[in-house]
Design a protein around this motif. Structure first.
Motif, PDB file in Angstrom:
ATOM      1  N   ALA A  84     -20.140  94.140  17.997  1.00 55.50           N
ATOM      2  CA  ALA A  84     -20.698  95.095  18.958  1.00 55.50           C
ATOM      3  C   ALA A  84     -21.896  94.505  19.690  1.00 55.50           C
ATOM      4  CB  ALA A  84     -21.100  96.379  18.231  1.00 55.50           C
ATOM      5  N   GLY A  85     -22.719  93.725  18.967  1.00 56.06           N
ATOM      6  CA  GLY A  85     -23.861  93.099  19.616  1.00 56.06           C
ATOM      7  C   GLY A  85     -23.454  92.109  20.690  1.00 56.06           C
ATOM      8  N   TYR A  86     -22.419  91.315  20.409  1.00 55.32           N
ATOM      9  CA  TYR A  86     -21.989  90.353  21.431  1.00 55.32           C
ATOM     10  C   TYR A  86     -21.323  91.057  22.617  1.00 55.32           C
ATOM     11  CZ  TYR A  86     -20.389  86.074  23.573  1.00 55.32           C
ATOM     12  OH  TYR A  86     -20.194  85.053  24.462  1.00 55.32           O
ATOM     13  N   LEU A  87     -20.588  92.141  22.330  1.00 54.73           N
ATOM     14  CA  LEU A  87     -19.993  92.889  23.437  1.00 54.73           C
ATOM     15  C   LEU A  87     -21.062  93.488  24.345  1.00 54.73           C
ATOM     16  CD1 LEU A  87     -17.089  94.785  21.628  1.00 54.73           C
ATOM     17  CD2 LEU A  87     -16.897  92.803  23.130  1.00 54.73           C
ATOM     18  N   THR A  88     -22.214  93.808  23.774  1.00 57.85           N
ATOM     19  CA  THR A  88     -23.292  94.410  24.555  1.00 57.85           C
ATOM     20  C   THR A  88     -24.195  93.372  25.203  1.00 57.85           C
ATOM     21  OG1 THR A  88     -23.286  96.292  23.025  1.00 57.85           O
ATOM     22  CG2 THR A  88     -25.198  96.059  24.451  1.00 57.85           C
ATOM     23  N   LEU A  89     -24.474  92.281  24.483  1.00 55.80           N
ATOM     24  CA  LEU A  89     -25.455  91.303  24.948  1.00 55.80           C
ATOM     25  C   LEU A  89     -24.843  89.986  25.402  1.00 55.80           C
ATOM     26  CD1 LEU A  89     -28.068  91.809  22.075  1.00 55.80           C
ATOM     27  CD2 LEU A  89     -28.116  92.838  24.357  1.00 55.80           C
ATOM     28  N   GLY A  90     -23.518  89.819  25.229  1.00 55.27           N
ATOM     29  CA  GLY A  90     -22.895  88.553  25.585  1.00 55.27           C
ATOM     30  C   GLY A  90     -23.041  88.224  27.057  1.00 55.27           C
ATOM     31  N   GLU A  91     -23.260  86.947  27.339  1.00 58.44           N
ATOM     32  CA  GLU A  91     -23.483  86.500  28.715  1.00 58.44           C
ATOM     33  C   GLU A  91     -22.285  85.778  29.307  1.00 58.44           C
ATOM     34  OE1 GLU A  91     -26.966  84.134  28.543  1.00 58.44           O
ATOM     35  OE2 GLU A  91     -28.331  85.827  28.132  1.00 58.44           O
TER      36      GLU A  91
END
Length: 279
Positions: A84-91
């Motif tokens: 979930a963190g990468y889906l939100t913060l992924g670049e």
């Protein structure tokens, strides 16, 4: 009849919910009541003999169940927060799109199929060891299987991570992006933003999803039977064994009540924590 219902909204609402209430009573409350009564029934009359026998024979399995389900829940939470963190913060838009497309697959796979997949992947001659041997990273003579407690934790976590990640990612997506952008402008790294800004705000959703996953994993029979049914094992296997081998429904009901008590205790701690936060 329709006219009378339209004149009395409460009767109309009661008529709408009656079928659902009847289904809950017939398929949940009545079996639960029968299990509670059966857990205290003994040849000598009502008593605690079934519970005494359950603790005498299966206390080790109770601790093993708590350890396995607790470990799988912890691993599920870590994996779900990472996704979930990468889906939100992924670049990287391509990586985010690929992850969003891939991580939901286990949601649609039944637990019995998860058990078969774990056997095929984690066995001594399974896909994982064959891939490592083919890549030259593992010697064939030193290959070992993981069809034990490790396989149980991995199988449970692989199945439940998408469910928890879906809820947590949705909660993160609904947050105001202003705080995230402000933290980025101040030089905060993505792990720090995830841990100090996003996670505290989505903690209620994360805890709810983990409680639901804990209860779900407590009730699964197929995965422990297919992955690691040797002693010690999970309580669901013990319940099935007592019924199939001995027709001992009293002890099976007692084990079921102990499983219910474990799940209820976890839910109680969560409700207590939620009430404290609201106050």
């Amino acid at each position: 009849m329709p006219n009378s219902l339209s004149r009395h909204p409460r009767l109309a609402a009661l008529a709408l919910v009656t079928p659902a209430l009847a289904m809950v009573a017939l398929f949940f409350l009545l079996p639960l009541l029968a299990s509670v009564v059966g857990a205290f029934e003994t040849p000598e009359g009502p008593g605690l003999a079934n519970f005494s026998k359950a603790f005498a024979l299966y206390s080790r399995d109770m601790l093993f169940t708590l350890a396995i389900i607790g470990g799988a829940t912890l691993l599920t939470g870590l994996g779900a927060v990472a996704i979930a963190g990468y889906l939100t913060l992924g670049e990287c838009p391509l990586a985010v799109a690929a992850l969003r497309w891939l991580y939901r697959w286990p949601l649609f796979i039944p637990f019995i199929v998860v058990g078969q997949i774990a056997r095929s992947f984690l066995a001594k001659n399974g896909l994982m060891n064959n891939a490592l041997i083919g890549a030259g990273l593992l010697d064939p003579l030193s290959a070992t299987g993981m069809l034990d407690w490790r396989g149980l934790i991995l199988a449970f976590a692989w199945k439940q991570i998408p469910f928890v990640a879906l809820l947590v990612a949705g909660a993160m997506a609904s947050l105001d992006r202003g705080g995230i952008e402000a933290a980025r402008n101040l030089g905060a790294s993505r792990p720090r933003i995830l841990w100090e800004i996003l996670l505290p705000q989505v903690a209620p959703s994360l805890l709810t999803a983990l409680i639901l996953s804990f209860v779900t994993m407590m009730s699964v029979l197929s995965v422990p039977l297919m992955v690691a049914s040797q002693s010690p094992t999970l309580l669901t296997v013990d319940i099935a064994f007592r019924i199939n081998a001995y027709r001992d429904y009293g002890l099976a009901n007692a084990l079921g009540m102990i499983s219910l008590a474990i799940s209820a205790t976890v839910a109680w701690f969560y409700l207590r924590h939620s009430l404290r936060e609201k106050r």
